[in-house]
Design a protein around this motif. Structure first.
Motif, short mmCIF file in Angstrom:
data_model
loop_
_atom_site.label_atom_id
_atom_site.label_comp_id
_atom_site.label_asym_id
_atom_site.label_seq_id
_atom_site.Cartn_x
_atom_site.Cartn_y
_atom_site.Cartn_z
N CYS A 4 0.95 -1.19 0.02
CA CYS A 4 0.01 -0.14 0.09
C CYS A 4 0.72 1.34 0.25
N PHE A 5 1.93 1.12 0.77
CA PHE A 5 2.92 2.17 0.67
C PHE A 5 3.40 2.71 -0.42
N LEU A 6 3.83 1.56 -1.06
CA LEU A 6 4.52 1.68 -2.37
C LEU A 6 3.46 2.06 -3.44
N ALA A 7 2.36 1.51 -3.35
CA ALA A 7 1.31 2.15 -4.41
C ALA A 7 0.88 3.61 -4.26
N ILE A 8 0.82 4.20 -3.18
CA ILE A 8 0.77 5.55 -2.85
C ILE A 8 1.88 6.37 -3.42
N ALA B 287 11.86 -5.88 1.24
CA ALA B 287 10.78 -5.97 0.58
C ALA B 287 10.34 -4.89 -0.41
N HIS B 288 10.87 -3.64 -0.15
CA HIS B 288 10.85 -2.49 -1.07
C HIS B 288 11.57 -2.82 -2.21
N GLY C 3 11.16 -3.99 -8.31
CA GLY C 3 11.51 -4.68 -9.10
C GLY C 3 10.39 -5.59 -9.84
N GLU C 4 9.52 -5.99 -9.07
CA GLU C 4 8.22 -6.57 -9.76
C GLU C 4 7.58 -5.68 -10.48
N TYR C 5 7.20 -4.48 -9.84
CA TYR C 5 6.48 -3.56 -10.52
C TYR C 5 6.95 -3.13 -11.91
#
Length: 212
Positions: free
Chosen positions: A6-10, A102-103, A108-110
């Motif tokens: 959720c943090f990365l999506a924001i 994790a970040h 990398g996946e995104y």
């Protein structure tokens, strides 16, 4: 893990070191009085920014905001998030190193789904608002062959975390970095930004009976 995503999506919607307390206030004396200030009502963090930078709409759930520099296709985003993921800290929550790992994987996946190859730089241990933080840096070439640079800076407290994402064309690096460095010096972490859990027992003390 859901909280990290959720943090990365924001941040995806949407360097320098900072200094704490009175030192940060003293740094403001060197800034133009026209610099504006943004304070996040939910997490309490704040930052000063130049008057020609445009403040965007609040991010979902009041977690942060984007600020747009007067340089095309550049963006600066600030956000807060809850430290809810189970980890190996003394109070059972994630550590900064676990969040970093994790970040890296999620970023990398995104970008992997977009078939973009990331060129990572070495992670840097810095401070953000006077608390331990990590800076992740990478670059890539988009569909138009433009080279992009992204910097992700975040710190992690007992209950809350703070994050900053900067994205800009590589050709704007020289113009932007000095300004970004000055902005980060004005960053105030706000409340509940305990980088070291108060539940960590003193040397030689038992960890039993700690506050849940």
């Amino acid at each position: 893990m859901r909280n990290i995503r959720c943090f990365l999506a924001i941040l995806l919607l949407g360097a320098g070191l900072s200094v704490p307390g009175a030192q940060a206030d003293a740094r403001l004396d060197g800034l133009s009085p026209s610099w504006k200030i943004y304070t996040n009502a939910r997490y309490g963090f704040s930052i000063r920014y130049p008057p020609d930078w445009r403040l965007g709409e609040p991010l979902p759930d009041g977690a942060g905001v984007t600020i747009t520099p007067p340089i095309p296709n550049s963006q600066f985003a600030l956000t807060g998030f809850l430290n809810l993921v189970e980890g190996t800290s003394q109070d059972g929550r994630q550590t900064l190193d676990e969040f970093v790992a994790a970040h890296h994987r999620i970023i990398g996946e995104y970008y992997g789904k977009k078939n973009l190859t990331l060129r990572w730089q070495k992670d840097n241990a810095i401070t953000l608002g006077g608390f331990p933080a990590k800076q992740l840096s990478f670059s890539y070439r988009g569909e138009t062959k433009t080279e992009w640079i992204e910097l992700h800076i975040f710190s992690l407290g007992r209950n809350d975390g703070r994050g900053i994402r900067m994205k800009f064309p590589a050709t704007s690096r020289t113009a932007l970095m000095p300004i970004l460095a000055e902005m980060l010096k004005t960053y105030q972490a706000g409340r509940d930004q305990n980088a070291v859990s108060p539940f960590v027992p003193k040397e030689g003390a038992s960890s039993k009976g700690k506050v849940p």
